[in-house]
Design a protein around this motif. Structure first.
Motif, PDB file in Angstrom:
ATOM      1  N   MET A   8      -1.742  15.333  -4.956  1.00 15.52           N
ATOM      2  CA  MET A   8      -1.193  14.136  -5.615  1.00 15.52           C
ATOM      3  C   MET A   8      -2.355  13.234  -6.027  1.00 15.52           C
ATOM      4  SD  MET A   8       1.508  12.611  -6.486  1.00 15.52           S
ATOM      5  CE  MET A   8       1.526  11.112  -7.420  1.00 15.52           C
ATOM      6  N   SER A   9      -3.354  13.138  -5.143  1.00 14.52           N
ATOM      7  CA  SER A   9      -4.433  12.181  -5.435  1.00 14.52           C
ATOM      8  C   SER A   9      -5.243  12.664  -6.627  1.00 14.52           C
ATOM      9  CB  SER A   9      -5.312  12.015  -4.193  1.00 14.52           C
ATOM     10  OG  SER A   9      -6.376  12.933  -4.243  1.00 14.52           O
ATOM     11  N   ARG A  10      -5.226  14.010  -6.833  1.00 13.71           N
ATOM     12  CA  ARG A  10      -6.022  14.501  -7.977  1.00 13.71           C
ATOM     13  C   ARG A  10      -5.394  14.039  -9.282  1.00 13.71           C
ATOM     14  NH1 ARG A  10      -7.244  19.436  -6.001  1.00 13.71           N
ATOM     15  NH2 ARG A  10      -5.458  20.393  -7.058  1.00 13.71           N
ATOM     16  N   THR A  11      -4.066  13.799  -9.262  1.00 13.55           N
ATOM     17  CA  THR A  11      -3.428  13.376 -10.527  1.00 13.55           C
ATOM     18  C   THR A  11      -3.690  11.882 -10.765  1.00 13.55           C
ATOM     19  OG1 THR A  11      -1.445  12.700  -9.374  1.00 13.55           O
ATOM     20  CG2 THR A  11      -1.527  14.995 -10.117  1.00 13.55           C
ATOM     21  N   LEU A  12      -4.314  11.219  -9.797  1.00 15.67           N
ATOM     22  CA  LEU A  12      -4.504   9.772  -9.953  1.00 15.67           C
ATOM     23  C   LEU A  12      -5.956   9.448 -10.223  1.00 15.67           C
ATOM     24  CD1 LEU A  12      -2.268   8.541  -6.999  1.00 15.67           C
ATOM     25  CD2 LEU A  12      -1.667   8.758  -9.420  1.00 15.67           C
ATOM     26  N   GLN A  62       8.765  -0.036  -9.379  1.00 14.18           N
ATOM     27  CA  GLN A  62      10.142   0.109  -9.875  1.00 14.18           C
ATOM     28  C   GLN A  62      11.012   0.847  -8.846  1.00 14.18           C
ATOM     29  OE1 GLN A  62       9.626   1.765 -13.847  1.00 14.18           O
ATOM     30  NE2 GLN A  62       8.158   0.086 -14.211  1.00 14.18           N
ATOM     31  N   ASP A  63      10.387   1.770  -8.077  1.00 12.03           N
ATOM     32  CA  ASP A  63      11.169   2.507  -7.070  1.00 12.03           C
ATOM     33  C   ASP A  63      11.338   1.695  -5.789  1.00 12.03           C
ATOM     34  OD1 ASP A  63      11.027   4.440  -8.873  1.00 12.03           O
ATOM     35  OD2 ASP A  63       9.559   5.722  -7.819  1.00 12.03           O
ATOM     36  N   GLY A  64      10.705   0.519  -5.757  1.00  9.51           N
ATOM     37  CA  GLY A  64      10.833  -0.310  -4.557  1.00  9.51           C
ATOM     38  C   GLY A  64       9.856   0.055  -3.458  1.00  9.51           C
ATOM     39  N   LYS A  65       8.955   1.024  -3.750  1.00  5.77           N
ATOM     40  CA  LYS A  65       7.969   1.385  -2.711  1.00  5.77           C
ATOM     41  C   LYS A  65       6.904   0.307  -2.616  1.00  5.77           C
ATOM     42  CE  LYS A  65       7.942   6.055  -4.009  1.00  5.77           C
ATOM     43  NZ  LYS A  65       7.048   7.091  -4.487  1.00  5.77           N
ATOM     44  N   LEU A  66       6.730  -0.432  -3.746  1.00  6.52           N
ATOM     45  CA  LEU A  66       5.758  -1.524  -3.751  1.00  6.52           C
ATOM     46  C   LEU A  66       6.463  -2.739  -4.340  1.00  6.52           C
ATOM     47  CD1 LEU A  66       2.323  -0.197  -5.161  1.00  6.52           C
ATOM     48  CD2 LEU A  66       2.727  -1.250  -2.947  1.00  6.52           C
ATOM     49  N   PRO A  67       6.247  -3.943  -3.776  1.00  8.80           N
ATOM     50  CA  PRO A  67       6.900  -5.125  -4.346  1.00  8.80           C
ATOM     51  C   PRO A  67       6.211  -5.552  -5.638  1.00  8.80           C
ATOM     52  CG  PRO A  67       5.493  -5.748  -2.509  1.00  8.80           C
ATOM     53  CD  PRO A  67       5.431  -4.246  -2.596  1.00  8.80           C
ATOM     54  N   TYR A  68       6.931  -6.291  -6.462  1.00 12.24           N
ATOM     55  CA  TYR A  68       6.288  -6.865  -7.655  1.00 12.24           C
ATOM     56  C   TYR A  68       5.503  -8.120  -7.257  1.00 12.24           C
ATOM     57  CZ  TYR A  68       8.612  -3.900 -11.081  1.00 12.24           C
ATOM     58  OH  TYR A  68       9.012  -2.824 -11.834  1.00 12.24           O
ATOM     59  N   ALA A 116       0.851  -1.199   0.000  1.00 11.80           N
ATOM     60  CA  ALA A 116       0.000   0.000   0.000  1.00 11.80           C
ATOM     61  C   ALA A 116       0.877   1.236   0.000  1.00 11.80           C
ATOM     62  CB  ALA A 116      -0.882   0.003   1.234  1.00 11.80           C
ATOM     63  N   ILE A 117       0.352   2.311  -0.561  1.00 10.09           N
ATOM     64  CA  ILE A 117       1.009   3.625  -0.477  1.00 10.09           C
ATOM     65  C   ILE A 117      -0.002   4.503   0.246  1.00 10.09           C
ATOM     66  CG2 ILE A 117       1.928   5.570  -1.783  1.00 10.09           C
ATOM     67  CD1 ILE A 117       2.289   3.479  -4.101  1.00 10.09           C
ATOM     68  N   LYS A 147     -11.961  13.490   5.863  1.00 15.29           N
ATOM     69  CA  LYS A 147     -11.946  14.910   5.456  1.00 15.29           C
ATOM     70  C   LYS A 147     -11.498  15.037   3.990  1.00 15.29           C
ATOM     71  CE  LYS A 147     -10.376  16.567   9.948  1.00 15.29           C
ATOM     72  NZ  LYS A 147      -9.094  15.849  10.109  1.00 15.29           N
ATOM     73  N   GLN A 148     -11.295  13.893   3.330  1.00 12.24           N
ATOM     74  CA  GLN A 148     -10.866  13.874   1.925  1.00 12.24           C
ATOM     75  C   GLN A 148      -9.643  14.763   1.696  1.00 12.24           C
ATOM     76  OE1 GLN A 148     -14.179  14.454  -0.792  1.00 12.24           O
ATOM     77  NE2 GLN A 148     -15.538  13.397   0.625  1.00 12.24           N
ATOM     78  N   GLU A 149      -8.701  14.720   2.655  1.00 12.90           N
ATOM     79  CA  GLU A 149      -7.489  15.532   2.469  1.00 12.90           C
ATOM     80  C   GLU A 149      -6.371  14.698   1.867  1.00 12.90           C
ATOM     81  OE1 GLU A 149      -6.961  16.844   6.372  1.00 12.90           O
ATOM     82  OE2 GLU A 149      -8.372  18.520   6.188  1.00 12.90           O
ATOM     83  N   ALA A 150      -6.402  13.402   2.154  1.00 15.66           N
ATOM     84  CA  ALA A 150      -5.330  12.556   1.618  1.00 15.66           C
ATOM     85  C   ALA A 150      -5.968  11.280   1.080  1.00 15.66           C
ATOM     86  CB  ALA A 150      -4.345  12.206   2.720  1.00 15.66           C
ATOM     87  N   CYS A 151      -5.215  10.557   0.258  1.00 18.41           N
ATOM     88  CA  CYS A 151      -5.770   9.280  -0.232  1.00 18.41           C
ATOM     89  C   CYS A 151      -4.701   8.213  -0.101  1.00 18.41           C
ATOM     90  CB  CYS A 151      -6.245   9.429  -1.673  1.00 18.41           C
ATOM     91  SG  CYS A 151      -4.918   9.316  -2.879  1.00 18.41           S
ATOM     92  N   SER A 152      -5.115   6.965  -0.148  1.00 18.94           N
ATOM     93  CA  SER A 152      -4.177   5.841  -0.049  1.00 18.94           C
ATOM     94  C   SER A 152      -4.497   4.860  -1.157  1.00 18.94           C
ATOM     95  CB  SER A 152      -4.323   5.148   1.305  1.00 18.94           C
ATOM     96  OG  SER A 152      -4.075   6.076   2.336  1.00 18.94           O
ATOM     97  N   ILE A 153      -3.466   4.128  -1.589  1.00 14.56           N
ATOM     98  CA  ILE A 153      -3.640   3.133  -2.644  1.00 14.56           C
ATOM     99  C   ILE A 153      -3.293   1.769  -2.043  1.00 14.56           C
ATOM    100  CG2 ILE A 153      -2.971   2.469  -4.979  1.00 14.56           C
ATOM    101  CD1 ILE A 153      -3.982   5.313  -4.947  1.00 14.56           C
ATOM    102  N   TRP A 154      -4.232   0.825  -2.122  1.00 20.97           N
ATOM    103  CA  TRP A 154      -4.028  -0.516  -1.568  1.00 20.97           C
ATOM    104  C   TRP A 154      -4.005  -1.485  -2.743  1.00 20.97           C
ATOM    105  CZ3 TRP A 154      -3.752  -0.162   3.755  1.00 20.97           C
ATOM    106  CH2 TRP A 154      -4.230   1.042   4.295  1.00 20.97           C
ATOM    107  N   VAL A 155      -2.964  -2.300  -2.846  1.00 19.68           N
ATOM    108  CA  VAL A 155      -2.818  -3.181  -4.014  1.00 19.68           C
ATOM    109  C   VAL A 155      -2.853  -4.651  -3.571  1.00 19.68           C
ATOM    110  CG1 VAL A 155      -1.423  -3.720  -6.053  1.00 19.68           C
ATOM    111  CG2 VAL A 155      -1.379  -1.406  -5.106  1.00 19.68           C
ATOM    112  N   TYR A 156      -3.741  -5.399  -4.228  1.00 20.14           N
ATOM    113  CA  TYR A 156      -3.870  -6.831  -3.934  1.00 20.14           C
ATOM    114  C   TYR A 156      -3.690  -7.596  -5.240  1.00 20.14           C
ATOM    115  CZ  TYR A 156      -6.174  -4.795   0.123  1.00 20.14           C
ATOM    116  OH  TYR A 156      -6.460  -4.036   1.227  1.00 20.14           O
ATOM    117  N   GLN A 157      -3.366  -8.882  -5.139  1.00 16.62           N
ATOM    118  CA  GLN A 157      -3.229  -9.678  -6.370  1.00 16.62           C
ATOM    119  C   GLN A 157      -4.294 -10.763  -6.398  1.00 16.62           C
ATOM    120  OE1 GLN A 157      -0.382 -12.955  -6.873  1.00 16.62           O
ATOM    121  NE2 GLN A 157       0.608 -11.691  -8.449  1.00 16.62           N
ATOM    122  N   CYS A 158      -5.025 -10.812  -7.483  1.00 19.15           N
ATOM    123  CA  CYS A 158      -6.049 -11.844  -7.647  1.00 19.15           C
ATOM    124  C   CYS A 158      -5.459 -12.988  -8.462  1.00 19.15           C
ATOM    125  CB  CYS A 158      -7.236 -11.286  -8.442  1.00 19.15           C
ATOM    126  SG  CYS A 158      -8.038  -9.926  -7.642  1.00 19.15           S
TER     127      CYS A 158
END
Lengths: 17, 152
Positions: free
Chosen positions: B31-35, B50-56, B23-24, B116-127
């Protein structure tokens, strides 16, 4: 990386956010 | 593997076996508006991998992802410990797409925000397959619809 079909489900509460 | 528990008391209407990639969290609002566009989100996840913030490759342990009218809950197989609980009204969008690594696995990206919709998070799962990913999207979409109709 080539990405094939993408399915998106948007919460109506945030449409366009 | 859609198994709806008909005993009424359980909040979960569909459960799926998935693996947790990562997750990020707490991306600032601009930032979230660009996503917003799906491809922007996919590219962002690619870059994070690729930056290593998330595993492959996700962690080996399978988790149970439950989708209900309350939202999405991710718990251990014995459901004793809950890893994530994303309440429905804080889920902005869900995205599923082929991870492009050729094994037919699909990634599920869940974009959530805070009250408060000030920040967002991205959660990644693999199906395990695109069919499973599609089913998850269908159930979540139904949850959004039922939440919408119950509001009116």
């Amino acid at each position: 990386i080539y990405k094939s079909a993408v399915t998106t489900v948007v919460n109506p509460k945030y449409e366009g956010k | 593997s859609t198994k709806s528990l008909g005993n009424g008391t359980s909040e979960t209407c569909a459960e799926f076996r998935v693996k947790y990639v990562g997750a990020i969290e707490k991306l600032q609002f601009d930032m979230s508006r660009t996503l917003q566009e799906p491809l922007d989100l996919i590219n962002y996840i690619d870059a994070a991998q690729q930056d290593g913030k998330l595993p492959y490759v996700p962690r080996d342990e399978e988790m149970i992802l439950g989708v209900s009218k309350y939202g999405v809950k991710v718990a251990s197989p014995d459901q004793c410990d809950v890893l994530h609980r994303h309440s429905l009204y804080l889920i902005v969008r869900m995205l599923c797409y082929d991870d492009g690594l050729g094994a037919g696995k699909n990634l599920l990206a869940l974009k959530t925000t805070d009250a408060k919709q000030e920040a967002c998070s991205i959660w990644v799962y693999q199906c395990s397959s695109s069919e499973q990913a599609q089913s998850i999207c269908k159930v979540l979409s139904a949850s959004f619809d039922s939440a919408l109709t119950s509001v009116k």
